[in-house]
Design a protein around this motif. Structure first.
Motif, PDB file in Angstrom:
ATOM      1  N   THR A   1      41.506  33.986  14.965  1.00 18.56           N
ATOM      2  CA  THR A   1      42.624  34.883  15.289  1.00 18.56           C
ATOM      3  C   THR A   1      43.653  34.144  16.135  1.00 18.56           C
ATOM      4  O   THR A   1      44.857  34.259  15.902  1.00 18.56           O
ATOM      5  N   LEU A   2      43.184  33.375  17.116  1.00 15.21           N
ATOM      6  CA  LEU A   2      44.109  32.600  17.939  1.00 15.21           C
ATOM      7  C   LEU A   2      44.870  31.598  17.078  1.00 15.21           C
ATOM      8  O   LEU A   2      46.078  31.430  17.224  1.00 15.21           O
ATOM      9  N   TYR A   3      44.173  30.942  16.162  1.00 13.77           N
ATOM     10  CA  TYR A   3      44.845  29.999  15.262  1.00 13.77           C
ATOM     11  C   TYR A   3      45.949  30.698  14.462  1.00 13.77           C
ATOM     12  O   TYR A   3      47.070  30.201  14.373  1.00 13.77           O
ATOM     13  N   LYS A   4      45.637  31.846  13.901  1.00 13.52           N
ATOM     14  CA  LYS A   4      46.625  32.575  13.095  1.00 13.52           C
ATOM     15  C   LYS A   4      47.848  32.961  13.922  1.00 13.52           C
ATOM     16  O   LYS A   4      48.984  32.829  13.463  1.00 13.52           O
ATOM     17  N   ARG A   5      47.628  33.443  15.128  1.00 12.59           N
ATOM     18  CA  ARG A   5      48.756  33.860  15.974  1.00 12.59           C
ATOM     19  C   ARG A   5      49.583  32.666  16.432  1.00 12.59           C
ATOM     20  O   ARG A   5      50.812  32.709  16.412  1.00 12.59           O
ATOM     21  N   LEU A   6      48.928  31.578  16.819  1.00 12.60           N
ATOM     22  CA  LEU A   6      49.674  30.394  17.253  1.00 12.60           C
ATOM     23  C   LEU A   6      50.433  29.749  16.099  1.00 12.60           C
ATOM     24  O   LEU A   6      51.448  29.091  16.313  1.00 12.60           O
ATOM     25  N   SER A   7      49.980  29.956  14.878  1.00 13.79           N
ATOM     26  CA  SER A   7      50.688  29.425  13.709  1.00 13.79           C
ATOM     27  C   SER A   7      52.043  30.094  13.505  1.00 13.79           C
ATOM     28  O   SER A   7      52.897  29.566  12.794  1.00 13.79           O
ATOM     29  N   GLU A   8      52.248  31.218  14.131  1.00 17.49           N
ATOM     30  CA  GLU A   8      53.532  31.913  14.033  1.00 17.49           C
ATOM     31  C   GLU A   8      54.614  31.259  14.898  1.00 17.49           C
ATOM     32  O   GLU A   8      55.794  31.561  14.756  1.00 17.49           O
ATOM     33  N   ILE A   9      54.218  30.363  15.793  1.00 13.03           N
ATOM     34  CA  ILE A   9      55.166  29.687  16.689  1.00 13.03           C
ATOM     35  C   ILE A   9      55.447  28.294  16.143  1.00 13.03           C
ATOM     36  O   ILE A   9      54.526  27.544  15.822  1.00 13.03           O
ATOM     37  N   ASP A  10      56.713  27.932  16.052  1.00 12.85           N
ATOM     38  CA  ASP A  10      57.125  26.598  15.604  1.00 12.85           C
ATOM     39  C   ASP A  10      57.160  25.676  16.823  1.00 12.85           C
ATOM     40  O   ASP A  10      58.145  25.635  17.554  1.00 12.85           O
ATOM     41  N   PHE A  11      56.074  24.921  17.041  1.00  9.62           N
ATOM     42  CA  PHE A  11      55.977  24.096  18.239  1.00  9.62           C
ATOM     43  C   PHE A  11      56.843  22.841  18.180  1.00  9.62           C
ATOM     44  O   PHE A  11      56.958  22.139  19.182  1.00  9.62           O
ATOM     45  N   ASP A  12      57.465  22.562  17.046  1.00  8.43           N
ATOM     46  CA  ASP A  12      58.439  21.470  17.009  1.00  8.43           C
ATOM     47  C   ASP A  12      59.727  21.865  17.720  1.00  8.43           C
ATOM     48  O   ASP A  12      60.472  21.013  18.183  1.00  8.43           O
ATOM     49  N   LYS A  13      59.957  23.174  17.833  1.00  5.62           N
ATOM     50  CA  LYS A  13      61.191  23.673  18.456  1.00  5.62           C
ATOM     51  C   LYS A  13      60.932  24.520  19.695  1.00  5.62           C
ATOM     52  O   LYS A  13      61.861  24.799  20.445  1.00  5.62           O
ATOM     53  N   GLU A  14      59.698  24.954  19.899  1.00  4.87           N
ATOM     54  CA  GLU A  14      59.409  25.886  20.985  1.00  4.87           C
ATOM     55  C   GLU A  14      58.268  25.404  21.857  1.00  4.87           C
ATOM     56  O   GLU A  14      57.441  24.600  21.431  1.00  4.87           O
TER      57      GLU A  14
ATOM     58  N   LYS B   1      52.631  31.597  34.776  1.00  3.74           N
ATOM     59  CA  LYS B   1      53.878  30.963  34.361  1.00  3.74           C
ATOM     60  C   LYS B   1      53.591  29.514  33.987  1.00  3.74           C
ATOM     61  O   LYS B   1      53.002  28.771  34.752  1.00  3.74           O
ATOM     62  N   GLN B   2      53.988  29.134  32.788  1.00  7.36           N
ATOM     63  CA  GLN B   2      53.805  27.764  32.327  1.00  7.36           C
ATOM     64  C   GLN B   2      55.173  27.190  31.980  1.00  7.36           C
ATOM     65  O   GLN B   2      55.969  27.839  31.321  1.00  7.36           O
ATOM     66  N   ALA B   3      55.425  25.968  32.428  1.00  7.39           N
ATOM     67  CA  ALA B   3      56.710  25.336  32.161  1.00  7.39           C
ATOM     68  C   ALA B   3      56.593  24.397  30.966  1.00  7.39           C
ATOM     69  O   ALA B   3      55.934  23.370  31.052  1.00  7.39           O
ATOM     70  N   ASN B   4      57.202  24.782  29.863  1.00  2.00           N
ATOM     71  CA  ASN B   4      57.297  23.925  28.673  1.00  2.00           C
ATOM     72  C   ASN B   4      55.943  23.401  28.197  1.00  2.00           C
ATOM     73  O   ASN B   4      55.783  22.220  27.938  1.00  2.00           O
ATOM     74  N   ARG B   5      54.977  24.292  28.062  1.00  2.00           N
ATOM     75  CA  ARG B   5      53.651  23.911  27.565  1.00  2.00           C
ATOM     76  C   ARG B   5      53.596  24.066  26.058  1.00  2.00           C
ATOM     77  O   ARG B   5      54.101  25.030  25.514  1.00  2.00           O
ATOM     78  N   ARG B   6      52.961  23.123  25.403  1.00  2.00           N
ATOM     79  CA  ARG B   6      52.770  23.199  23.952  1.00  2.00           C
ATOM     80  C   ARG B   6      51.332  23.583  23.682  1.00  2.00           C
ATOM     81  O   ARG B   6      50.417  22.951  24.194  1.00  2.00           O
ATOM     82  N   TRP B   7      51.162  24.616  22.889  1.00  2.00           N
ATOM     83  CA  TRP B   7      49.837  25.094  22.540  1.00  2.00           C
ATOM     84  C   TRP B   7      49.454  24.665  21.125  1.00  2.00           C
ATOM     85  O   TRP B   7      48.462  25.123  20.589  1.00  2.00           O
ATOM     86  N   ASP B   8      50.219  23.763  20.504  1.00  2.00           N
ATOM     87  CA  ASP B   8      49.908  23.371  19.136  1.00  2.00           C
ATOM     88  C   ASP B   8      48.568  22.641  19.040  1.00  2.00           C
ATOM     89  O   ASP B   8      47.854  22.766  18.054  1.00  2.00           O
ATOM     90  N   TRP B   9      48.171  21.924  20.055  1.00  2.00           N
ATOM     91  CA  TRP B   9      46.871  21.254  20.035  1.00  2.00           C
ATOM     92  C   TRP B   9      45.740  22.277  20.076  1.00  2.00           C
ATOM     93  O   TRP B   9      44.684  22.057  19.485  1.00  2.00           O
ATOM     94  N   ILE B  10      45.936  23.406  20.761  1.00  2.00           N
ATOM     95  CA  ILE B  10      44.936  24.474  20.769  1.00  2.00           C
ATOM     96  C   ILE B  10      44.841  25.078  19.365  1.00  2.00           C
ATOM     97  O   ILE B  10      43.750  25.342  18.866  1.00  2.00           O
ATOM     98  N   LYS B  11      45.985  25.266  18.735  1.00  2.00           N
ATOM     99  CA  LYS B  11      46.011  25.787  17.366  1.00  2.00           C
ATOM    100  C   LYS B  11      45.210  24.877  16.443  1.00  2.00           C
ATOM    101  O   LYS B  11      44.390  25.344  15.656  1.00  2.00           O
ATOM    102  N   GLU B  12      45.404  23.565  16.552  1.00  2.00           N
ATOM    103  CA  GLU B  12      44.695  22.618  15.694  1.00  2.00           C
ATOM    104  C   GLU B  12      43.195  22.620  15.974  1.00  2.00           C
ATOM    105  O   GLU B  12      42.391  22.533  15.042  1.00  2.00           O
ATOM    106  N   LEU B  13      42.799  22.707  17.240  1.00  2.00           N
ATOM    107  CA  LEU B  13      41.371  22.792  17.568  1.00  2.00           C
ATOM    108  C   LEU B  13      40.747  24.025  16.933  1.00  2.00           C
ATOM    109  O   LEU B  13      39.664  23.956  16.359  1.00  2.00           O
TER     110      LEU B  13
END
Length: 93
Positions: free
Chosen positions: A9-22, A57-69
């Protein structure tokens, strides 16, 4: 903040975010719903609360690695320990 979520479920939700731009700037927990807020997109994931903190509060964190895991493991509950400077992901094997 420490929560338990479904890996797929976390993978599916994080896939909705474009981490190349966000990047993630805020994570909010309310009524067992984890809201992950990126620059222009927010996603929600149902979770079980282990340690409560209403907002991190997180400053400019990328969660794409969590999505891949989460994509690489079988469906299972995982623990997210969310801090201002990062996220620990705990898998059970």
């Amino acid at each position: 903040m420490k929560v338990i979520v479904s890996s797929k479920t976390l993978y599916k939700r994080l896939s909705e975010i474009d981490f190349d731009k966000e990047s993630v700037y805020n994570v909010v927990l309310e009524d067992n719903v984890l809201r992950i807020n990126a620059n222009t997109k927010s996603v929600e994931v149902y979770c079980e609360t282990v340690t409560f903190k209403a907002s991190v509060k997180q400053a400019n964190r990328r969660w794409d690695w969590i999505k891949e895991l989460c994509n690489k493991v079988e469906e299972q509950p995982i623990v997210l320990e969310i801090y201002e400077n990062g996220v620990n992901v705990i898998f059970q094997y």
